[in-house]
Every structure is written in C-alpha cells, then in structure tokens.
Motif scaffolding. Structure first.
Motif, PDB file in Angstrom:
ATOM      1  N   ASN A 125      77.637  73.568  24.670  1.00  0.00           N
ATOM      2  CA  ASN A 125      79.318  73.003  24.259  1.00  0.00           C
ATOM      3  C   ASN A 125      80.009  73.882  24.161  1.00  0.00           C
ATOM      4  O   ASN A 125      80.061  75.205  23.534  1.00  0.00           O
ATOM      5  CB  ASN A 125      79.042  71.948  23.214  1.00  0.00           C
ATOM      6  CG  ASN A 125      77.621  70.276  24.360  1.00  0.00           C
ATOM      7  OD1 ASN A 125      77.134  70.844  23.288  1.00  0.00           O
ATOM      8  ND2 ASN A 125      78.163  69.554  24.721  1.00  0.00           N
ATOM      9  N   ARG A 205      83.647  69.641  32.552  1.00  0.00           N
ATOM     10  CA  ARG A 205      82.473  70.572  32.758  1.00  0.00           C
ATOM     11  C   ARG A 205      82.694  71.137  33.531  1.00  0.00           C
ATOM     12  O   ARG A 205      82.862  70.960  35.680  1.00  0.00           O
ATOM     13  CB  ARG A 205      81.562  69.167  32.534  1.00  0.00           C
ATOM     14  CG  ARG A 205      81.189  68.594  31.295  1.00  0.00           C
ATOM     15  CD  ARG A 205      79.527  68.201  31.391  1.00  0.00           C
ATOM     16  NE  ARG A 205      78.486  68.551  31.438  1.00  0.00           N
ATOM     17  CZ  ARG A 205      77.807  69.070  30.532  1.00  0.00           C
ATOM     18  NH1 ARG A 205      78.760  68.703  28.611  1.00  0.00           N
ATOM     19  NH2 ARG A 205      77.149  69.705  30.393  1.00  0.00           N
ATOM     20  N   ASP A 238      86.124  72.811  37.222  1.00  0.00           N
ATOM     21  CA  ASP A 238      86.235  71.983  36.062  1.00  0.00           C
ATOM     22  C   ASP A 238      86.581  70.748  36.327  1.00  0.00           C
ATOM     23  O   ASP A 238      87.352  70.439  36.526  1.00  0.00           O
ATOM     24  CB  ASP A 238      86.207  72.477  35.121  1.00  0.00           C
ATOM     25  CG  ASP A 238      85.751  73.775  34.838  1.00  0.00           C
ATOM     26  OD1 ASP A 238      84.976  74.527  35.899  1.00  0.00           O
ATOM     27  OD2 ASP A 238      86.229  74.774  33.935  1.00  0.00           O
ATOM     28  N   THR A 241      83.450  64.239  33.302  1.00  0.00           N
ATOM     29  CA  THR A 241      82.482  63.622  33.997  1.00  0.00           C
ATOM     30  C   THR A 241      82.532  61.977  34.071  1.00  0.00           C
ATOM     31  O   THR A 241      82.482  62.041  35.739  1.00  0.00           O
ATOM     32  CB  THR A 241      81.407  62.768  32.893  1.00  0.00           C
ATOM     33  OG1 THR A 241      80.949  63.536  32.248  1.00  0.00           O
ATOM     34  CG2 THR A 241      79.823  62.132  33.700  1.00  0.00           C
ATOM     35  N   ARG A 281      75.340  65.641  26.740  1.00  0.00           N
ATOM     36  CA  ARG A 281      75.594  66.529  28.443  1.00  0.00           C
ATOM     37  C   ARG A 281      76.264  65.212  28.934  1.00  0.00           C
ATOM     38  O   ARG A 281      77.558  66.200  29.617  1.00  0.00           O
ATOM     39  CB  ARG A 281      73.848  66.384  29.243  1.00  0.00           C
ATOM     40  CG  ARG A 281      73.169  67.838  28.372  1.00  0.00           C
ATOM     41  CD  ARG A 281      71.868  67.859  29.186  1.00  0.00           C
ATOM     42  NE  ARG A 281      71.250  66.788  29.832  1.00  0.00           N
ATOM     43  CZ  ARG A 281      70.191  66.212  28.857  1.00  0.00           C
ATOM     44  NH1 ARG A 281      69.673  67.657  27.640  1.00  0.00           N
ATOM     45  NH2 ARG A 281      69.459  65.811  29.175  1.00  0.00           N
ATOM     46  N   SER A 285      81.746  68.869  26.391  1.00  0.00           N
ATOM     47  CA  SER A 285      81.749  69.993  27.582  1.00  0.00           C
ATOM     48  C   SER A 285      81.122  71.246  27.712  1.00  0.00           C
ATOM     49  O   SER A 285      80.876  71.887  26.425  1.00  0.00           O
ATOM     50  CB  SER A 285      84.060  70.593  26.749  1.00  0.00           C
ATOM     51  OG  SER A 285      85.137  69.207  27.268  1.00  0.00           O
ATOM     52  N   GLN A 287      82.557  74.603  29.686  1.00  0.00           N
ATOM     53  CA  GLN A 287      83.152  75.119  30.387  1.00  0.00           C
ATOM     54  C   GLN A 287      82.958  76.658  30.803  1.00  0.00           C
ATOM     55  O   GLN A 287      82.473  77.594  29.218  1.00  0.00           O
ATOM     56  CB  GLN A 287      84.668  75.605  30.383  1.00  0.00           C
ATOM     57  CG  GLN A 287      84.692  73.632  30.757  1.00  0.00           C
ATOM     58  CD  GLN A 287      86.698  73.767  30.265  1.00  0.00           C
ATOM     59  OE1 GLN A 287      87.313  72.897  29.030  1.00  0.00           O
ATOM     60  NE2 GLN A 287      87.722  73.898  31.205  1.00  0.00           N
TER      61      GLN A 287
END
Length: 322
Positions: A125, A205, A238, A241, A281, A285, A287
């Motif tokens: 993460n 993400r 990005d 969710t 998940r 985050s 990235q």
C-alpha cells in the motif's frame, strides 16, 4: 536483422498477449516453452516441451539462437501460503528457477533478459497522495513478493558482471479482455445488479491495461536506455475502488446502487469474516509513478484506461453470452 524471442509463461494471461504481439513483429521469431504440447498456438510459434521450471530445468533446446528472453512464468499461489514451507515453495520456481534460466541464457549468448516481477516488491500500500517509484527501497510483504524480490537481486548481480543485459518490469494489477481472478469476480458481482456497500471508498489505486504492459515490454526489447533498469507500469490514471466500480457499471449497462457505507465499518466487518487482506486491496491505496518510463524510454501508455475498461467489459459480456 532477424531476432528470436523466448517467452516463458506463454499460456498465461500476459504470456498469451506477449506471444501474439511478438509473432506479428517484423523479422521476429518466437519460442514458447510449454508443459502441455497440446496448447493451441499459431504454427509460426516454436513450441518446446519444458515439464517444469526449477533449478534443474534444462533450457538448452529452448535457448538455441535466442536473442531476448521475456520471463513471465512464476508461481503466484500455493494452497497454504501461511505454512512454514511456503516461502521455499515460491523460491523453488521464482528464484532458483529464474536464476537457473538466466545463467543458461548467458551461456547461450542471450543479449537481454526481461523479468516480469510485481509491484508487490515495492510494498502492499501507499499513503494517500504518495506513489511508489521504480527506484524506491523495496519493502516486499509475503512469500510471493519476497521471492520475486530475491530473483530481482540475483538478476541484478548477474547484470553487474556485464554477462547479460537485464530489464525488470513491475506491473500493478493487470486487466484486459479475458482477465480472471478478482477483477472478473468484481464484474460478476456488479452484473448481478444488487445494491453493494462500496459507494464511499476514497482510496487511489493504479491499474494497467494488458495492452499497455505488452507495449512497454516490447519497447524494452531493444531500447538502449532500458538496460539494467527497473520500471513500474500503469495506465497513469488512478481511480478509487468506487470510481472503478462506477465505470464498470456504466460499461456493463446495469443499474447497481453503490451504498456509501463508511470504510472503517467495512474493514471491521471484513476482519470479522477473516477477509482483512482482501479489505486492504479494496479499500487501501496503491499508486505508482511511471515518469521514469517517459524520461528514459519516451514511453507513455498507448491505450487509455476508459478504452481498455470498455474492451474488457465487452469481452466479459460476450463470453457470458456464448
């Protein structure tokens, strides 16, 4: 000038796409080591039987005349990842198997070895507003990530000797036509149209379309600035969710209500059900910053996230209908 490329993991999600890309390149021949010689590939692809990948695999026939190896094969899951033996089971294929192939590639005169690793080598993460860089200090968590990191270290030591050029690619979650696992499960869940408690997830993400991973790997085959480098790869767009689910809902053409339930409550409920890792998940985050790809290779993702998501969903719907 002609070239010959060996692709391991040729029957996997990424491997199949690499094979299709490479055999369509001019003056390029492709070798696919396979455990099952009945696997369907075009006649232009040379199929060679390899029963398993470990420290005793003989790659002599497969590597004959090969210029570039793209090593996409790996052990990703085992039945009990929490067992005392799990790390050794991952190491047998992901570390010893990889380094055995690399050493034999050197002996065979292979010019470049492209290793498909995982973003999990960087970590699980990222803090809000932060992103992993390719040259960050690795923080692998879990036996799979540790084994991939150890393989990377072995390959980089080999690169330092000048024996062979090494390129390491760490993708984030790959999606595309025919994707399985968690991404497919998400589409199945959304397609049902039932209300879901995922309307208030404000994480960020990174994702990467299959076409974009393949394009970066193709770039790394010959690019002089890719030598002995590590690259992260994403769509450079990005999403949270919740945003991802909303886009999938649009492309699926369903009416699914995403209820804004507090993330803290969702994590608590997931923990009670023994699903804390899945919750991280979904709600955490992760990235990546791919600016290094542009700076060194002049590479940016050729396919947009929305175009790739649309194609992924269309393939999913076509498969359901058939």
């Amino acid at each position: 000038m002609s070239r010959k490329i060996l692709v391991t993991g040729a029957t996997g999600f990424l491997g199949k796409a690499l094979i299709k890309c490479f055999y369509n390149l001019p003056n390029t021949s492709v070798v696919a080591p396979l455990r099952n010689m009945g696997d369907d590939f075009p006649e232009v692809v040379s199929k060679i039987y390899i029963p398993s990948i470990d420290d005793s695999t003989d790659w002599t026939e497969s590597l004959s005349g090969v210029d570039v190896v793209v090593h996409a094969a790996a052990r990703v899951h085992i039945a009990d990842e929490d067992s005392a033996q799990s790390l050794e089971e991952f190491r047998a294929i992901n570390v010893q198997g990889t380094l055995n192939l690399a050493r034999q590639a050197v002996q065979a005169g292979v010019r470049r070895f492209i290793f498909i690793s995982t973003i999990k080598v960087n970590g699980e993460n990222t803090p809000p507003g932060c992103a992993f860089l390719a040259d960050d200090i690795p923080k692998p968590v879990g036996p799979y990530a540790i084994s991939k990191y150890e393989a990377e270290q072995g390959l980089l030591k080999l690169a330092n000797t000048g024996a062979m050029e090494i390129v390491i690619v760490r993708p984030v979650l790959i999606y595309g036509a025919g994707v399985g696992a968690n991404f497919q499960q998400m589409m199945n869940l959304l397609k049902k149209g039932a209300p879901l408690p995922f309307g208030a997830i404000s994480n960020s993400r990174s994702f990467v379309a299959l076409e974009n991973v393949v394009d970066l790997i193709e770039t790394c085959i010959d690019h002089p600035c890719a030598v002995n480098q590590i690259f992260l790869v994403s769509d450079d767009n990005d999403l949270s969710t919740t945003q991802l689910m909303r886009r999938l809902i649009t492309y699926l053409g369903v009416k699914t209500w995403l209820i804004p339930v507090p993330v803290g409550l969702l994590i608590f409920l997931a923990s009670l059900m023994g699903r804390r890792s899945i919750a991280h998940r979904l709600f955490g985050s992760l990235q990546v910053d791919i600016s290094k790809n542009q700076q060194l290779l002049g590479w940016t993702p050729p396919v947009s996230l929305d175009d790739a998501l649309s194609l992924t969903v269309q393939h999913f719907l076509d498969a359901r209908r058939s």
